[in-house]
Design an enzyme around this catalytic site. Structure first.
Site: not given
Ligand code: AMP
Ligand code: ZN
Length: 115
Positions: A103, A101, A88, A31
């Site tokens: 986590h 995704h 989420n 992440d």
């Molecule tokens: P969610 O809020 O459950 O949709 O999680 C999305 C996650 O993607 C968050 O924890 C972000 O920090 C992560 N994220 C966003 N952009 C990127 C990226 N380019 N590379 C890796 N993780 C990312």
């Protein structure tokens, strides 16, 4: 692949990420804004926007995400101390990227209930 989907682009190699695992159905990467010392996202290549959009035939794929999270946690030494896996689903739960995704969070005390 969906147009303008960040995780489709990461899975396809169009946008770089720190990839930690890849097979024919699933990719896992660090992440970009980690919320714990270990924060990995496990993502299917197939574009499924939210968990609400998963269907009965996706059970094996979803299981694969969960088992991969457990393997990565174990490889990093978190199996005994514990870790958390979270999907989420939709904005009310904090989903910001609309490609499912899982986590994986570990490496610190994880409070319950989450915020
Ligand atoms: P969610 O809020 O459950 O949709 O999680 C999305 C996650 O993607 C968050 O924890 C972000 O920090 C992560 N994220 C966003 N952009 C990127 C990226 N380019 N590379 C890796 N993780 C990312
Ligand atoms: Zn996507």
């Amino acid at each position: 692949m969906a147009d303008d989907c960040l995780f489709c682009k990461i899975a396809g190699g169009e946008i770089p990420a720190k990839i930690v695992y890849r097979d024919d159905e699933v990719v896992a990467f660090e992440d970009i804004n980690p919320q714990a010392p270990c924060h990995v996202l496990i993502v299917p290549y197939r574009h499924i926007p939210t968990l609400n959009d998963a269907e009965a035939g996706d059970d094996a794929l979803l299981g694969r995400l969960v088992l991969r999270a457990a393997r990565i946690a174990a490889e990093r030494g978190h199996a005994a101390d514990g870790y958390r896996t979270v999907f989420n689903c939709n904005r009310g739960a904090g989903q910001t990227v609309f490609h499912i995704h899982l986590h994986l969070l570990a490496g610190r005390n994880l409070n319950w209930p989450p915020g």
